[in-house]
Design an enzyme around this catalytic site. Sequence first.
Site, PDB file in Angstrom:
ATOM      1  N   TYR A  34     -38.353  43.590-117.853  1.00 36.42           N
ATOM      2  CA  TYR A  34     -37.530  44.794-117.657  1.00 36.42           C
ATOM      3  C   TYR A  34     -36.212  44.654-118.404  1.00 36.42           C
ATOM      4  O   TYR A  34     -35.979  45.307-119.416  1.00 36.42           O
ATOM      5  CB  TYR A  34     -37.282  45.026-116.163  1.00 36.42           C
ATOM      6  CG  TYR A  34     -36.410  46.232-115.863  1.00 36.42           C
ATOM      7  CD1 TYR A  34     -36.797  47.504-116.260  1.00 36.42           C
ATOM      8  CD2 TYR A  34     -35.204  46.088-115.183  1.00 36.42           C
ATOM      9  CE1 TYR A  34     -35.996  48.609-115.985  1.00 36.42           C
ATOM     10  CE2 TYR A  34     -34.404  47.192-114.897  1.00 36.42           C
ATOM     11  CZ  TYR A  34     -34.799  48.447-115.304  1.00 36.42           C
ATOM     12  OH  TYR A  34     -34.008  49.540-115.030  1.00 36.42           O
ATOM     13  N   TYR A  81     -36.231  37.040-108.105  1.00 34.83           N
ATOM     14  CA  TYR A  81     -35.494  36.876-109.359  1.00 34.83           C
ATOM     15  C   TYR A  81     -36.248  35.921-110.281  1.00 34.83           C
ATOM     16  O   TYR A  81     -36.428  34.755-109.968  1.00 34.83           O
ATOM     17  CB  TYR A  81     -34.126  36.302-108.993  1.00 34.83           C
ATOM     18  CG  TYR A  81     -33.071  36.233-110.062  1.00 34.83           C
ATOM     19  CD1 TYR A  81     -33.310  35.687-111.303  1.00 34.83           C
ATOM     20  CD2 TYR A  81     -31.784  36.679-109.789  1.00 34.83           C
ATOM     21  CE1 TYR A  81     -32.303  35.606-112.249  1.00 34.83           C
ATOM     22  CE2 TYR A  81     -30.773  36.605-110.725  1.00 34.83           C
ATOM     23  CZ  TYR A  81     -31.039  36.061-111.964  1.00 34.83           C
ATOM     24  OH  TYR A  81     -30.037  35.976-112.890  1.00 34.83           O
TER      25      TYR A  81
END
Lengths: 379, 148
Positions: A326, A278
Site C-alpha cells: 500500500y 504492521y
Amino acid sequence: MRRNAVAVVGAAETTELGVIPNMSQLQLHADAALNAIKDAGLKLSDIDGIATAVETPQQIAHYLGITPTWVDGTSVGGCSFMLHVRHAAAAIEAGLCKTVLITHAESGKSMIGKAPRSIPADSLQGQFEAPFGVYGPPSMFPIPVLRYMKTHGITHEQIASVAVVQREWAAKNPRATMKAPITVEDVLNSRMIAYPFRILQCCLVTDGGGALIMTSAERAKDFPHKPVYILGTGESVETPMVSQMKTFDSSRAFTVAGPTAFREAGIAHSDVDHLMIYDAFAHLPLYGLGDLGFMPHEETGKFIADGNTRPGGKLPMNTNGGGLSYMHSGMYGMYALQESVRQMRGIAPAQVPGAKISVCHGVGGMFAASGTVIFTNEA
Amino acid sequence: MTPPLPGENNDMAEASRARPKPTPETQHFWDGTQAGELRLQRCDECANVYFPPRPFCPSCASRKVSVFKASGRGTLYSYVINHRPAAPGFTPPYAIAVVELEEGPRLMSNILDCPQTPEALVLDMKLEVAFEKLDDAITLAQFRPAKG
Ligand SMILES: [Zn+2]
C-alpha cells in the site's frame, strides 16, 4: 480504561500518497490534519489536544494555529500513533482535553524538510551495533528471522506468501502503490536485500501522512461519520538495539502490548473480524499472530500460506495492502490505523462485510516498541 | 524505522566505517578489546552476567558489579547477509550476526574468516572471539568459526 468511552470521529490521509515532490514533511502533516478536521466537520479552534511523532507537537501546533491544553510527543517509531490513541483516550477520559488531533507525515521518498537521522558514535547503538555494518532497517529488522524460522519450523516460502497475500489486497485498493499480482516464486527470485529477505519482502518507501481526531463517546454521536470506538489498547517498549532483544523467537514488546489490549477490550480472538499487523518486513505478521495469541508461532507461517488472511479468508489481515504494497513513508502505523477506521466505518476499498471489531497492531523501531488498538463500531 | 532504505540513493560512498566512541560506562570494554580481552560484567549480588556495559545490574539494580574476562566462546544465534544498501566501509555481501556468548549475553558481530553464505553460516555453529583493530584507539570484538 473504560471500553467505548472515546471514539475516533475524524480520519484522513494526505490528499496524495506515494511520491509527493511538491510538499515538505511539515506541509504533509498539515494536509493530513486539514483533511481530518474537514472529515470531522470541525474548525481548527475546536482542537484542544495534539499528538505527533518525529516532528514536535509545538511545530505542528504552531504551523496549524492550534493552542492545545494537552500535548503528547511520544516518538517511539512507527507505532507512535497507536500510543497516541491510547494516551489521548486516557486524557479525554480524565478531562484534560476534549478533542485531540493526532498527526503523522513523512517525506520518506522525496526527503523534503526531513531532518536526517544519525546514530551518535557514543550511543550504545553507535558503539555496539553501527560498527558491524548495520545501515538502515533492511539490514537490521530481518536479523531475528532466521532464528525465528529455525525455532518455529517456518519456511522461506511461507514468509514469501505474506507479500503475495498482501498484494492481493492491494489490487483492490486504488490508492495502493503496488497492485500487480505476484507469486511466491516472484518473491523468492526478487533482488536480494539482506538474506533471507528480498526486495518484495521489504516495505515500500513513499511520501504521505495521516491524521485522526478523537473525542468522548458522548460527543461522538454528533459528528458526520459513524463513531469508531476505542475498545482496548496496549503499549510497551523493549530495546532500541535489535541485538539485545530478550529472544528472537518472539517480541517482548508485542507480548505486552497485544494481550494488554485484548484484556482491556474483554474480547476473544475469535471475536476479531479484521486485523492489521504492521508489516515493515514480511516476518512481522508472523510475530504478530503468535505474540497477540491468535495461534502458536509454529502455525503462523502455514496459516498465512494457506490463505486464511487473504480476501475471503477467515481472518482478513492488512486489507489495504500493508507496508509491503500500500504505502510506507517510514512510520507506517498511522496508515494501519486509517485502514482499521475505514473498515469500522464500512468504507474501505476492500471492505470486510459486516466487520465489527478491528485489531490494529504496530511496531516501532526494530521490535523496539509496540502499540495495539482495538476498535469497534458498536457502542 | 529509519532511512536509508533500499532504492534510495546512497550519498555516503566516501564516508568511512562507523567508529565507536567510548563513554565512561563502556571504557572498560574498549580497554579490554585493545588488550585482547572480551570483558563482560557480573553482578556481585545476584551473579547476573549482562551486556552492554553499565555500572549496575539490570536484573537487581545493585551497583556492586565486577568486570571479568569472558571465555570468548559463543554460538551463532542469528544473522542477515547484507547486500544493499551497504554501510560505508563495507563491501557486500557481508553478514551481520548476533552471537550468543557462553556466559549468556548476546552481542552483534561480523563473522570473520568464513564465506559470507547461508551454506557456511549455520545457526548454532561454534564461534570464537577475534579482535579486529580499526585504528590505534579502537579494536572491535569480532567472531570467527571456532577452531577445533
Ligand atoms: Zn544483580
